[in-house]
Design an enzyme around this catalytic site. Structure first.
Site, mmCIF file in Angstrom:
data_model
loop_
_atom_site.group_PDB
_atom_site.id
_atom_site.type_symbol
_atom_site.label_atom_id
_atom_site.label_comp_id
_atom_site.label_asym_id
_atom_site.label_seq_id
_atom_site.Cartn_x
_atom_site.Cartn_y
_atom_site.Cartn_z
ATOM 1 C CE1 TYR A 34 -12.415 -6.598 85.301
ATOM 2 C CE2 TYR A 34 -11.552 -4.971 83.571
ATOM 3 C CZ TYR A 34 -11.808 -5.479 84.946
ATOM 4 O OH TYR A 34 -11.420 -4.276 86.019
ATOM 5 C CE LYS A 38 -15.072 -4.577 85.976
ATOM 6 N NZ LYS A 38 -15.632 -4.625 87.218
ATOM 7 C CB THR A 69 -4.660 -3.093 94.129
ATOM 8 O OG1 THR A 69 -4.694 -4.087 93.099
ATOM 9 C CG2 THR A 69 -5.192 -1.672 94.266
ATOM 10 C CB THR A 72 -3.047 -4.279 89.218
ATOM 11 O OG1 THR A 72 -2.529 -3.535 90.326
ATOM 12 C CG2 THR A 72 -4.171 -3.831 88.945
#
Length: 133
Positions: A34, A38, A69, A72
């Site tokens: 991840y 990013k 959200t 998450t």
């Protein structure tokens, strides 16, 4: 970026805003894949800002921290939000309304001299030193 830059050049410029994460600014255990994506967005943004700036196109990236959200919350619900909040200097996790105005600003003419920037919207998470937390 490739898909829109040609049209933006024809129209005299514009603003591209790439979505990244605080994991694109600092490492996090168990998030290698991840974080790599990013960091790639961060680097791509910097290169594109240099390439497209002379054509009137600004390119910036937004790096949200923990945002409340459904994505998450799936990783622990309220307990995860409370734990996350305890790690943030502002002592809360963000909400989508904390992020949206940053995108609006970067898309507007009010940010006409911002290019190649990485904007952390994280309640102060990336402001700390490893020994400061």
């Amino acid at each position: 970026m490739q898909a829109v830059s040609r049209t933006m050049r024809k129209n005299g410029g514009g603003s591209i805003i790439n979505a990244s994460s605080v994991e694109g600014l600092a490492g996090m255990p168990s998030c290698t894949a991840y974080a790599a994506t990013k960091w790639a967005i961060r680097g791509m943004t910097k290169c594109a800002a240099m390439e497209l700036g002379p054509k009137g196109i600004r390119v910036n990236s937004v790096h949200p921290g923990m945002i409340d959200t459904p994505m998450t919350r799936v990783h622990g619900g309220d307990a995860a939000m409370e734990y996350g909040a305890s790690k943030v200097p502002l002592r809360r996790v963000g909400v989508p309304d904390d992020i949206a105005p940053v995108y609006v600003f970067l898309a507007s003419d009010e940010s006409s001299y911002i290019n190649g920037a990485e904007i952390a919207v994280d309640g102060g998470v990336t402001s700390t030193h490893a020994f400061g937390a």
